[in-house]
Enzyme design. Structure first.
Site, PDB file in Angstrom:
ATOM      1  N   PHE A   3      23.623   1.269 106.029  1.00 48.17           N
ATOM      2  CA  PHE A   3      24.116   0.604 107.243  1.00 48.17           C
ATOM      3  C   PHE A   3      24.653  -0.793 106.973  1.00 48.17           C
ATOM      4  CE2 PHE A   3      20.002  -1.513 107.071  1.00 48.17           C
ATOM      5  CZ  PHE A   3      20.295  -2.779 107.561  1.00 48.17           C
ATOM      6  N   CYS A  21      21.828  -6.269  99.794  1.00 49.79           N
ATOM      7  CA  CYS A  21      21.118  -5.875  98.571  1.00 49.79           C
ATOM      8  C   CYS A  21      21.269  -6.949  97.503  1.00 49.79           C
ATOM      9  CB  CYS A  21      21.623  -4.542  98.059  1.00 49.79           C
ATOM     10  SG  CYS A  21      23.282  -4.646  97.449  1.00 49.79           S
TER      11      CYS A  21
HETATM   12  P1  NAD Z   1      18.734   4.249 103.698  1.00 48.07           P
HETATM   13  O1  NAD Z   1      18.231   4.649 102.365  1.00 48.07           O
HETATM   14  O2  NAD Z   1      17.822   4.381 104.863  1.00 48.07           O
HETATM   15  O3  NAD Z   1      20.031   5.130 104.072  1.00 48.07           O
HETATM   16  C1  NAD Z   1      21.118   5.268 103.186  1.00 48.07           C
HETATM   17  C2  NAD Z   1      21.843   6.563 103.492  1.00 48.07           C
HETATM   18  O4  NAD Z   1      20.979   7.666 103.213  1.00 48.07           O
HETATM   19  C3  NAD Z   1      22.259   6.716 104.949  1.00 48.07           C
HETATM   20  O5  NAD Z   1      23.533   7.303 105.006  1.00 48.07           O
HETATM   21  C4  NAD Z   1      21.206   7.646 105.514  1.00 48.07           C
HETATM   22  O6  NAD Z   1      21.671   8.429 106.602  1.00 48.07           O
HETATM   23  C5  NAD Z   1      20.894   8.534 104.339  1.00 48.07           C
HETATM   24  N1  NAD Z   1      19.527   9.083 104.379  1.00 48.07           N
HETATM   25  C6  NAD Z   1      18.484   8.642 105.122  1.00 48.07           C
HETATM   26  N2  NAD Z   1      17.387   9.390 104.858  1.00 48.07           N
HETATM   27  C7  NAD Z   1      17.746  10.297 103.926  1.00 48.07           C
HETATM   28  C8  NAD Z   1      17.036  11.328 103.234  1.00 48.07           C
HETATM   29  N3  NAD Z   1      15.731  11.549 103.442  1.00 48.07           N
HETATM   30  N4  NAD Z   1      17.710  12.070 102.337  1.00 48.07           N
HETATM   31  C9  NAD Z   1      19.011  11.835 102.093  1.00 48.07           C
HETATM   32  N5  NAD Z   1      19.733  10.873 102.710  1.00 48.07           N
HETATM   33  C10 NAD Z   1      19.102  10.104 103.606  1.00 48.07           C
HETATM   34  O7  NAD Z   1      19.296   2.762 103.553  1.00 48.07           O
HETATM   35  P2  NAD Z   1      19.749   1.779 104.699  1.00 48.07           P
HETATM   36  O8  NAD Z   1      18.543   1.306 105.440  1.00 48.07           O
HETATM   37  O9  NAD Z   1      20.884   2.349 105.462  1.00 48.07           O
HETATM   38  O10 NAD Z   1      20.325   0.579 103.814  1.00 48.07           O
HETATM   39  C11 NAD Z   1      19.531  -0.447 103.304  1.00 48.07           C
HETATM   40  C12 NAD Z   1      19.088  -0.151 101.884  1.00 48.07           C
HETATM   41  O11 NAD Z   1      20.210   0.052 101.043  1.00 48.07           O
HETATM   42  C13 NAD Z   1      18.325  -1.308 101.262  1.00 48.07           C
HETATM   43  O12 NAD Z   1      17.275  -0.793 100.493  1.00 48.07           O
HETATM   44  C14 NAD Z   1      19.361  -1.983 100.393  1.00 48.07           C
HETATM   45  O13 NAD Z   1      18.850  -2.743  99.321  1.00 48.07           O
HETATM   46  C15 NAD Z   1      20.117  -0.803  99.894  1.00 48.07           C
HETATM   47  N6  NAD Z   1      21.440  -1.179  99.425  1.00 48.07           N
HETATM   48  C16 NAD Z   1      21.688  -1.119  98.095  1.00 48.07           C
HETATM   49  C17 NAD Z   1      22.926  -1.491  97.603  1.00 48.07           C
HETATM   50  C18 NAD Z   1      23.217  -1.426  96.138  1.00 48.07           C
HETATM   51  O14 NAD Z   1      24.381  -1.397  95.786  1.00 48.07           O
HETATM   52  N7  NAD Z   1      22.231  -1.385  95.274  1.00 48.07           N
HETATM   53  C19 NAD Z   1      23.923  -1.918  98.487  1.00 48.07           C
HETATM   54  C20 NAD Z   1      23.633  -1.964  99.844  1.00 48.07           C
HETATM   55  C21 NAD Z   1      22.394  -1.578 100.303  1.00 48.07           C
END
Ligand code: NAD
Length: 498
Positions: free
Chosen positions: A149, A281
Site C-alpha cells: 500500500f 521501507c
Molecule cells: P503486505 O505484506 O500486507 O501486502 C503486500 C501485498 O501482499 C498486497 O498486495 C497484499 O494484498 C498482498 N497480500 C496480503 N496478504 C497476503 C498473503 N497472505 N499472501 C499473499 N499475498 C498477500 O504489505 P503492506 O502492509 O501493503 O506494505 C507494507 C510492508 O511492505 C512493510 O513491511 C514494508 O517494509 C514493505 N515494503 C517493502 C519494500 C521493499 O522494497 N523492501 C517497499 C515498500 C514496502
C-alpha cells in the site's frame, strides 16, 4: 459509494466474485469506496487475455515499444498533480510525498525508455574456426507483480517499466488499501499506445496472489510487501519453478558519529523517521548516536525538532506528514509504543492520543521518540512502520555498526559523519543492502537497482536498473557455424519472417 474494479483487456471489468474490501479516506476515517477482490476465474481470465496480447507486443521492435513509454512518461508528467491527489486520498501521505512517490517511479520509466540499448546482447566473432557466438534477451511471456500500500505509484512503476518494455505482458495485483492509482496507470499506458491486454490490473487478496503464483502461464513473480508474506510468496513461487524476487520489510538504522554536522543530521533524521508517517521501507526508525555526548546533544535537538513538526491532513501543504493508512495499523503502532514502555525503554515523546481538530476519526499518530532502547527488545526487533523513532546508544563505531549488521532486516542504513575513513569502512563492512553516507534515505537512482539483504529481500535479482531487465528477460545464446560447401539455400524451406 463507488466500486473500484479490475482493469482487463483495456477496460473496467464488472466484478463477479461478490467479495469486496473497504477503501478508506485515512484523513476522515470514513469508507470512501469498495474494491472488488478477484476470484480464481477472474485471475484466469486476465491471464488468458495477457497470453493473447503478449506475442504481438513482443514482436514489435524495441524502439517502437520505447516510444509508447516515452508517451506514457509525457502523460504522467502532465497529470502529476491529478495523480498525486488521488494517491493522497487513499494513502493519506501529504501531496509533496505523493508527487515524490510518482516521480521516483517515473524515473524507472525514463530508464526503461532506453530498452533498445538495454536488451542488446553480446557477440563473440570467431570463437572457434568459423564459429560465432551471440546472445540475446527475450521476454519471459506473462509476468505478475504484487505490490504494497505504501507506494501505490512508485512500486508498480518499478515493475511495469522493465517488464513491459522488455516485451512481456504484465498483471498487477496492487494493494487493496490503495487500489485506484494503479488502475489510472494502466489506463494512461493504454492512452499512450500500449495495446489492450498487455497490462492488466486485478485487485484481490491472498486468493488472487496464489492463483497468479500457481498458474503455469505466469513465468515470474515480483513481490514487495512485509517479510513473512514475501518469504511465503518466494517459497511458493520457487517451488513452482518460477523466477521470483520478493522484497520484504525493514528496520533501518542511522548511525551518528561525534563529528557529524548535527544540525543537518537532525533535519535528515526527522524527515526520514517521520516523513510519510514512517510508512516507508527506507524510513529511519532507529538512530544510533556514538558516545554519550553525541546522544545527549542529539536527543535535545530531536525533542525541539519534534515539537515543531506539523501533522495534518494530506492536502495541508504545511504539514510534514498525514495519517497512517488504516485504523488497524494505527492500533498496531500504538500497541508497539505500549510494548516499548513495558520493555523498559524511555518514552521521551508520546504520539498516542494525538487528534486533529475536525478530523477526530482520522488515523493520526503523533511523532513518538524512545531513548535507551536495547536490541533484546521486541519493539526494536520488529518493524513498526509508523512515526516512531527509537534511540539505541552505542559507545563505539564497532558497537554501532553491529546493530544494523546483526538485525534480522537489512534494507537500508545511513551513517552521519565528516570522517571519510570511518564512512568508507562502514559502507564496506555493514551487513545491509543499501547504504547512505550523510544521505538518510539512500534509495538508489533508476539506473542502479533497489534491494535489501537478509529478511528484507528474497531472491537474487533486485528491482529496476539492469537487474530489472535481467529479471524480466531470459538469455538465449546461439553458437553458429555456416557450411562452406554444397547447397547454400534449400528452396523448399519455409523460413518465418522476424
Ligand atoms: P503486505 O505484506 O500486507 O501486502 C503486500 C501485498 O501482499 C498486497 O498486495 C497484499 O494484498 C498482498 N497480500 C496480503 N496478504 C497476503 C498473503 N497472505 N499472501 C499473499 N499475498 C498477500 O504489505 P503492506 O502492509 O501493503 O506494505 C507494507 C510492508 O511492505 C512493510 O513491511 C514494508 O517494509 C514493505 N515494503 C517493502 C519494500 C521493499 O522494497 N523492501 C517497499 C515498500 C514496502
Amino acid at each position: 459509494m463507488h466500486t473500484i474494479t479490475h482493469h482487463i483487456a483495456g477496460a473496467a471489468v464488472e466484478a463477479t466474485s461478490n467479495r469486496y474490501s473497504d477503501v478508506y479516506d485515512p484523513n476522515t476515517g470514513r469508507v470512501q469506496a469498495r474494491v472488488a477482490l478477484a476470484s480464481e476465474a477472474e485471475v484466469e481470465h486476465a491471464i488468458a487475455v495477457a497470453k493473447a496480447a503478449q506475442p504481438v507486443w513482443a514482436a514489435m521492435n524495441p524502439q517502437r515499444r520505447a516510444r509508447v513509454l516515452f508517451e506514457f512518461k509525457r502523460i504522467l508528467d502532465d497529470r502529476m498533480d491529478e495523480l498525486a491527489r488521488l494517491l493522497s486520498s487513499e494513502h493519506g501521505k501529504v501531496l509533496a510525498d505523493s508527487r515524490g512517490d510518482i516521480l521516483r517511479g517515473l524515473e524507472v520509466i525514463e530508464f526503461a525508455c532506453g530498452i533498445p540499448h538495454l536488451l542488446k546482447g553480446e557477440y563473440s566473432a570467431a570463437a572457434g574456426t568459423g564459429i560465432d557466438v551471440y546472445s540475446m534477451r527475450q521476454p519471459l511471456g506473462i509476468v505478475a507483480g504484487i505490490t504494497p500500500f505504501n507506494f501505490p505509484a512508485m512500486i508498480p512503476l518499478w515493475m511495469m517499466g522493465p517488464a513491459i518494455a522488455s516485451g512481456n505482458a504484465f498483471i498487477l495485483k496492487p494493494s487493496e488499501r490503495a487500489p485506484s492509482v494503479p488502475v489510472k496507470l494502466a489506463q494512461w499506458f493504454e492512452e499512450a499506445g500500449l495495446p489492450a491486454g498487455v497490462l492488466n490490473v486485478v485487485h484481490g487478496d491472498k486468493l488472487a496472489v496464489d492463483a497468479l503464483i500457481d498458474h503455469p502461464d505466469v513465468k515470474a513473480i515480483s513481490f514487495v510487501g512485509s517479510s513473512d508474506i514475501a518469504q511465503s510468496v518466494y517459497a511458493r513461487a520457487s517451488a513452482k519453478g518460477k523466477r521470483v524476487q520478493a522484497m520484504g520489510g525493514a528496520k533501518n538504522h542511522g548511525i551518528v558519529l561525534p563529528d557529524a554536522d548535527l544540525d543537518q543530521t537532525v533535519l535528515d533524521i526527522i524527515g526520514a523517521a517521520y516523513g510519510s508517517a514512517g510508512e516507508r521501507c527506507m524510513a529511519l526508525p532507529v538512530v544510533v548516536p556514538v558516545g554519550a555526548k553525541t546522544a545527549e546533544a542529539l536527543r535535545e535537538r530531536l525533542i525541539t525538532a519534534i515539537d515543531g513538526l506539523r501533522v495534518g491532513v494530506s492536502t495541508d501543504t504545511e504539514a510534514q506528514y498525514g495519517p497512517v493508512v488504516s485504523a488497524a495499523h494505527k492500533a498496531r503502532i500504538n500497541s508497539y509504543i505500549a510494548m516499548g514502555v513495558e520493555e523498559g525503554a524511555e518514552l521521551v515523546v508520546d504520539g498516542r492520543g494525538f487528534t486533529l481538530q475536525g478530523h477526530e476519526d482520522g488515523f493520526f499518530v503523533g511523532p513518538t521518540l524512545f531513548d535507551h532502547v536495547r536490541p533484546e527488545m521486541k519493539s526494536y526487533q520488529d518493524e513498526i512502520f509508523g512515526p516512531v523513532l527509537q534511540m539505541v546508544r552505542a559507545e563505539t563505531l564497532d558497537e554501532a555498526m553491529a546493530y544494523p549488521s546483526q538485525h534480522a532486516y537489512g534494507n537500508g542504513v545511513a551513517i552521519f559523519t565528516r570522517n571519510g575513513q570511518a564512512a568508507r569502512a562502514f559502507a564496506h563492512s555493514v551487513e545491509v543492502g543499501m547504504v547512505g553516507i550523510n544521505v538518510p534515505i539512500p534509495v538508489p537512482v533508476a539506473y542502479h537497482s533497489f534491494g535489501g539483504w537478509k529478511r528484507s529481500g528474497f531472491g537474487d535479482l533486485n528491482q529496476y536498473g539492469m537487474d530489472g531487465v535481467r529479471f524480466y528477460t531470459k538469455t538465449k545464446t546461439v553458437t553458429q557455424r555456416w557450411p562452406t560447401e554444397g547447397e547454400l539455400f534449400d528452396q523448399s524451406l519455409v523460413i518465418p519472417r522476424l
